[in-house]
Design an enzyme around this catalytic site. Structure first.
Site, PDB file in Angstrom:
ATOM      1  N   TYR A   1      12.786 -11.191  -5.846  1.00  0.00           N
ATOM      2  CA  TYR A   1      13.403 -10.157  -5.170  1.00  0.00           C
ATOM      3  C   TYR A   1      14.900  -9.964  -5.784  1.00  0.00           C
ATOM      4  CZ  TYR A   1       9.543  -9.358  -2.137  1.00  0.00           C
ATOM      5  OH  TYR A   1       8.243  -9.405  -1.480  1.00  0.00           O
TER       6      TYR A   1
ATOM      7  N   ALA B   1       3.774   1.654  -0.875  1.00  0.00           N
ATOM      8  CA  ALA B   1       4.777   1.673  -2.213  1.00  0.00           C
ATOM      9  C   ALA B   1       3.775   2.024  -3.219  1.00  0.00           C
ATOM     10  CB  ALA B   1       5.308   0.351  -2.432  1.00  0.00           C
TER      11      ALA B   1
ATOM     12  N   ARG C   1       0.763  -6.508  10.503  1.00  0.00           N
ATOM     13  CA  ARG C   1       0.779  -5.763  11.685  1.00  0.00           C
ATOM     14  C   ARG C   1       0.031  -6.573  12.972  1.00  0.00           C
ATOM     15  NH1 ARG C   1       0.090  -2.227   7.788  1.00  0.00           N
ATOM     16  NH2 ARG C   1       1.350  -0.149   7.620  1.00  0.00           N
TER      17      ARG C   1
ATOM     18  N   ASP D   1       4.774   0.607  14.681  1.00  0.00           N
ATOM     19  CA  ASP D   1       4.183   1.218  13.641  1.00  0.00           C
ATOM     20  C   ASP D   1       3.960   2.778  14.000  1.00  0.00           C
ATOM     21  OD1 ASP D   1       2.437   2.246  11.551  1.00  0.00           O
ATOM     22  OD2 ASP D   1       1.355   0.283  11.344  1.00  0.00           O
TER      23      ASP D   1
ATOM     24  N   SER E   1       7.679  -8.241  -7.017  1.00  0.00           N
ATOM     25  CA  SER E   1       6.466  -8.517  -6.101  1.00  0.00           C
ATOM     26  C   SER E   1       5.878  -9.937  -6.508  1.00  0.00           C
ATOM     27  CB  SER E   1       5.356  -7.408  -6.272  1.00  0.00           C
ATOM     28  OG  SER E   1       4.244  -7.600  -5.736  1.00  0.00           O
TER      29      SER E   1
ATOM     30  N   LEU F   1       8.979  -3.980   2.304  1.00  0.00           N
ATOM     31  CA  LEU F   1       8.238  -5.330   2.898  1.00  0.00           C
ATOM     32  C   LEU F   1       8.010  -5.021   4.248  1.00  0.00           C
ATOM     33  CD1 LEU F   1      11.403  -7.180   1.228  1.00  0.00           C
ATOM     34  CD2 LEU F   1       9.019  -6.963   0.286  1.00  0.00           C
TER      35      LEU F   1
ATOM     36  N   HIS G   1      13.127  -6.375   6.787  1.00  0.00           N
ATOM     37  CA  HIS G   1      13.955  -5.246   6.543  1.00  0.00           C
ATOM     38  C   HIS G   1      15.398  -5.443   6.291  1.00  0.00           C
ATOM     39  CE1 HIS G   1      10.582  -2.022   7.433  1.00  0.00           C
ATOM     40  NE2 HIS G   1      10.040  -2.689   6.639  1.00  0.00           N
TER      41      HIS G   1
ATOM     42  N   LYS H   1      10.674   2.208   7.542  1.00  0.00           N
ATOM     43  CA  LYS H   1      10.694   2.217   8.820  1.00  0.00           C
ATOM     44  C   LYS H   1       9.824   1.020   9.548  1.00  0.00           C
ATOM     45  CE  LYS H   1       6.904   4.341  10.379  1.00  0.00           C
ATOM     46  NZ  LYS H   1       5.707   3.588  11.055  1.00  0.00           N
TER      47      LYS H   1
ATOM     48  N   SER I   1       0.744  -1.356  -0.196  1.00  0.00           N
ATOM     49  CA  SER I   1      -0.006  -0.014   0.053  1.00  0.00           C
ATOM     50  C   SER I   1       0.935   1.301  -0.066  1.00  0.00           C
ATOM     51  CB  SER I   1      -1.033  -0.139   0.903  1.00  0.00           C
ATOM     52  OG  SER I   1      -0.269   0.057   2.476  1.00  0.00           O
TER      53      SER I   1
END
Length: 328
Positions: free
Chosen positions: A52, A13, A159, A171, A34, A68, A73, A91, A11
């Protein structure tokens, strides 16, 4: 001219970074990798990949944006650095200060740029706030109150999953902690109270509340959640005045925003795209032009503080609820 490659087409990106690259002077969205080809094509790159590593092997890609889930990360940012790419990574850069240290070391060894995509740090209001506080506009900072309540993630969203680095603290809590550390001049705090709540047994945290003490200075009360009651508040009290941000305190951009400084003067900032400012800064840094980047030592300071908060909260309970008492 720099060619960008995106690892992931989620989302953020799609809604923010791809438009920023397309609008940035000298930038080209060359490739997107992707698992969903349609999502990749929707970002309008010159080329798409389903692997990737295939994108990292593309010699035409100069800057990689890692979009991602949080637990991926470090792995993919380091792979991109080792492949000779500059990296802008969502982040939190890493899930701990130790991860951030390892990534910084890889950046130094490869001679490639590593930047955390803490996009709001490029907003002119955020920069003005940090400058005013550094200049002592409120005197010595004694108290900070910060709150960021965000939208509840959809079922199945990463999340919810602690294994993927989910949760409110990583977050929305990230923004509140970053602003608080800036207010106290990036000093190292001590966590004196911390509690987290959870959606269901085994989930990541849905909310957190904690107190940070800055020895010889003052303290901060911070709350964050992902339960749907949206609110963003940030106030800094000092010996010579109070600084406050209009809502949304952390995610301004699409509309004009305000900052009232310790001098009582309200400064108005026009609507701006902080993502575009961030992308342009990375472009300029890679090209050797004057630029503003968020220092990696500040990225690490946020990670270390989140480490301390999580440690103070202790392990998640077996049942739903708070780890060590209700948020209140």
């Amino acid at each position: 001219m720099a060619n960008w490659g995106f690892l992931g087409a989620g989302s953020i990106a799609g809604s923010s970074l791809a438009p920023a690259v397309h609008a940035c002077r000298g930038a080209t969205l060359h490739s997107v990798a992707s698992a969903g080809p349609e999502r990749a094509r929707a970002l309008r790159p010159l080329r798409t990949h389903t692997s990737y590593q295939e994108l990292l092997d593309d010699e035409d890609v100069e800057i990689v944006y890692v979009a991602l889930h949080n637990s991926a990360h470090r792995r993919w940012a380091e792979r991109a650095l080792l492949a000779g790419k500059h990296v802008l990574c969502e982040k939190p850069l890493g899930l701990s200060a130790a991860e951030v240290d390892a990534m910084i070391d890889t950046s130094a060894r490869t001679g490639r740029l590593l930047v955390e995509a803490a996009w709001n740090r490029w907003h002119p209001r955020t920069r003005a706030m940090e400058d005013l506080l550094a200049a002592g506009s409120v005197g010595t900072v004694t108290e900070v109150t910060a709150r960021f309540d965000g939208l509840a993630p959809a079922p199945g969203n990463y999340r919810h999953d602690p294994a993927l680095g989910g949760g409110a603290l990583y977050d929305v809590g990230y923004y509140a902690v970053s602003a608080t550390l800036a207010a106290f001049g990036w000093r190292t705090p001590r966590v004196t109270r911390a509690v987290q709540e959870y959606w269901y047994p085994g989930s990541a945290d849905r909310a957190a509340a904690f107190r940070l003490e800055f020895p010889g200075r003052g303290s901060a009360e911070i709350r964050c959640s992902l339960v749907g009651d949206v609110a963003e508040e940030f106030t800094v009290t000092g010996t010579a005045g109070v600084l406050g941000l209009s809502a949304p305190a952390f995610c301004a951009g699409a509309a004009p925003s305000r900052l009232t400084g310790g001098d009582g003067v309200t400064r108005v900032f026009p609507a701006v795209d902080p993502y575009r400012l961030m992308v342009q800064a990375v472009e300029d840094a890679v090209a050797g032009r004057p630029h503003h980047l968020v220092p990696l030592e500040q990225t690490r300071a946020v990670a270390a503080t989140l480490d301390a908060v999580r440690s103070a909260c202790g392990p998640a309970p077996v049942g739903v609820g708070a780890a060590n008492g209700p948020l209140g």
